[in-house]
Design an enzyme around this catalytic site. Structure first.
Site, PDB file in Angstrom:
ATOM      1  N   CYS A 173     -35.857 -76.322 -39.970  1.00 62.35           N
ATOM      2  CA  CYS A 173     -35.408 -75.028 -39.450  1.00 62.35           C
ATOM      3  C   CYS A 173     -36.001 -74.685 -38.082  1.00 62.35           C
ATOM      4  O   CYS A 173     -35.510 -73.782 -37.413  1.00 62.35           O
ATOM      5  CB  CYS A 173     -35.735 -73.921 -40.451  1.00 62.35           C
ATOM      6  SG  CYS A 173     -34.841 -74.069 -42.025  1.00 62.35           S
ATOM      7  N   PHE A 225     -28.750 -74.005 -48.140  1.00 65.04           N
ATOM      8  CA  PHE A 225     -28.326 -74.562 -46.852  1.00 65.04           C
ATOM      9  C   PHE A 225     -26.811 -74.660 -46.717  1.00 65.04           C
ATOM     10  O   PHE A 225     -26.091 -74.801 -47.701  1.00 65.04           O
ATOM     11  CB  PHE A 225     -28.980 -75.915 -46.624  1.00 65.04           C
ATOM     12  CG  PHE A 225     -30.475 -75.846 -46.532  1.00 65.04           C
ATOM     13  CD1 PHE A 225     -31.078 -75.024 -45.600  1.00 65.04           C
ATOM     14  CD2 PHE A 225     -31.280 -76.586 -47.386  1.00 65.04           C
ATOM     15  CE1 PHE A 225     -32.460 -74.929 -45.511  1.00 65.04           C
ATOM     16  CE2 PHE A 225     -32.657 -76.502 -47.314  1.00 65.04           C
ATOM     17  CZ  PHE A 225     -33.251 -75.681 -46.368  1.00 65.04           C
ATOM     18  N   HIS A 317     -35.446 -66.867 -37.233  1.00 70.40           N
ATOM     19  CA  HIS A 317     -34.710 -67.750 -38.133  1.00 70.40           C
ATOM     20  C   HIS A 317     -34.830 -67.208 -39.556  1.00 70.40           C
ATOM     21  O   HIS A 317     -35.933 -67.070 -40.077  1.00 70.40           O
ATOM     22  CB  HIS A 317     -35.256 -69.171 -38.088  1.00 70.40           C
ATOM     23  CG  HIS A 317     -34.661 -70.044 -39.141  1.00 70.40           C
ATOM     24  ND1 HIS A 317     -33.444 -70.678 -38.970  1.00 70.40           N
ATOM     25  CD2 HIS A 317     -35.079 -70.353 -40.389  1.00 70.40           C
ATOM     26  CE1 HIS A 317     -33.154 -71.340 -40.079  1.00 70.40           C
ATOM     27  NE2 HIS A 317     -34.127 -71.168 -40.947  1.00 70.40           N
ATOM     28  N   ASN A 350     -28.205 -70.463 -44.518  1.00 68.83           N
ATOM     29  CA  ASN A 350     -29.230 -71.092 -43.694  1.00 68.83           C
ATOM     30  C   ASN A 350     -28.682 -72.412 -43.157  1.00 68.83           C
ATOM     31  O   ASN A 350     -28.545 -73.388 -43.898  1.00 68.83           O
ATOM     32  CB  ASN A 350     -30.491 -71.336 -44.539  1.00 68.83           C
ATOM     33  CG  ASN A 350     -31.647 -71.890 -43.719  1.00 68.83           C
ATOM     34  OD1 ASN A 350     -31.452 -72.495 -42.682  1.00 68.83           O
ATOM     35  ND2 ASN A 350     -32.857 -71.686 -44.204  1.00 68.83           N
TER      36      ASN A 350
END
Length: 402
Positions: A173, A225, A317, A350
């Site tokens: 990430c 994800f 993030h 994400n």
């Protein structure tokens, strides 16, 4: 045949002023800036509320009745509303064995195309020809190929063949922030440089069926994800036709000692895998203020002289909603300060390294719509932040140019 003696001048005989003069001429006068942003997602979208049933169905795992409730609880805790994927039911059926070679072949074709879509959007916003790009930085966690996405982008986008390419892989990430940090250095140390950053993520190489022994920790990647690509044009000393969005003032990277086991990533026989400790949000929250103070200590007078984090805009993030909640509490932020991050994780999930570019784009959108939720139009200074293996914290101090 006569011979001439060639004598090489020693470095000490070269006038220092000449060397310094060349060096000064090579460097930009001003700071690097974000000049344009582009994003892209695959068309296949799955609502997060439907994902547990979808995941167990497409992996032929409905018989794992004991772990399905655990996975459903995990999906509900992420703060995600929907996710986008390149892999569809049909693609998964075609590669039902999910061995490593097949997903890597998918990525080899799909990753450059998705990255090109995001990059084309950024180039269109930038308004200059693709041939004016001098440097290309590609970041991905999807796989490992050479030649890879960087080379394919040269032809897909019509970049010049002497464009200087750099590839970052498996930074998880933090990779988006790391790529932008590199772009800042390239732009400031090469006068006239225009750097295209392309972060592309496809989860097909990490997609696998659940196992009977799976726990909350091992199921996290499947519930969190998603796929996407973000692109940014970075350059210093903008010309009259360019519109700088954010000046990139300073950047730093901080590795927390003895945390190597908490967030990992590796390419193995079963695809992309790794560990994500459930204690990561708490760990990040416990160190985030120290990282910010170390990174921006010399610049705090610029943002007001007092460490009041609410005076900044934030592009963080969003690993998950839990990560954002912990950061809000640790920095004593107002509830709407991380609105851009929450919007992105809700709408896209994400997307690993690409996510922070989506967040930066959302911050830009909110600043242009000052009546929107969490808008930060009155705040000139801001922070971009990402987290990666190590456990690593990437930070960048931004100054809004518009």
């Amino acid at each position: 045949m006569s011979r001439r003696k060639i004598t090489m001048a020693s470095s000490s005989s070269i006038p220092a002023t000449t060397v310094r003069g060349i060096r000064v001429a090579q460097r930009a006068d001003g700071p690097a800036a974000v000049l344009a942003i582009g994003t892209a997602n695959p068309p296949h979208c799955v609502p997060q509320g439907d994902y547990p049933d979808y995941y167990f169905r497409v992996t032929n795992s409905d018989h794992f009745t004991d772990i399905k409730p655990t996975f459903a609880k995990l999906c509900g805790m992420t703060g995600i509303g929907r996710r986008f994927f390149h892999h569809t039911d049909e693609l998964l059926a075609t590669h039902s064995d999910l061995s490593l070679d097949a997903p890597l072949d998918v990525v080899a074709t799909a990753a450059p195309e998705l990255a090109a879509s995001a990059a084309a959007n950024a180039i269109a916003e930038w308004g200059r020809p693709a041939g004016d790009i001098t440097h290309l930085v590609v970041s991905t966690n999807a796989g490992s190929h050479a030649p890879g996405t960087d080379v394919r982008l040269v032809s897909l986008l019509g970049l010049r063949h002497d464009v200087l390419r750099t590839v970052l892989q498996l930074n998880r990430c933090a990779s988006g922030c790391a790529a932008l940090r590199l772009a800042k250095d390239l732009a400031e140390n090469n006068r006239g440089a225009r750097v295209l950053v392309a972060c592309v993520e496809l989860t097909v190489t990490a997609f696998h069926a659940p196992h009977e022994a799976d726990t909350f920790d091992t199921l996290i990647p499947q519930g969190l994800f998603s796929d996407g690509a973000g692109a940014v044009i970075v350059g210093a000393d903008p010309d009259v036709h360019e519109r700088p969005l954010f000046e990139m003032v300073s950047a730093s990277q901080y590795v927390i000692p003895d945390t190597e086991h908490m967030l990992t990533m590796q390419l193995g026989s079963g695809g992309i895998g790794g560990t994500i400790a459930t204690g990561l949000p708490r760990l990040a929250a416990g160190i985030v203020e120290r990282c910010l103070l170390d990174a921006f200590g010399n610049h705090l007078v610029v943002v007001g002289g007092v460490v009041e984090w609410n005076n900044l805009f934030w592009a963080v993030h969003p690993g998950s909603s839990a990560m954002l909640d912990h950061i809000v509490r640790a920095l004593r932020l107002a509830p709407g300060k991380l609105a851009a991050s929450r919007t992105v994780v809700r709408e896209y999930g994400n997307m690993l390294g690409a996510t922070v570019i989506f967040v930066l784009d959302e911050v830009r959108r909110q600043r242009e719509d000052p009546e929107g939720e969490g808008a930060a139009a009155d705040e000139d200074w801001g922070v971009m932040m990402g987290f990666g293996p190590g456990f690593t914290v990437e930070t960048m101090l931004l100054h809004a140019a518009t």
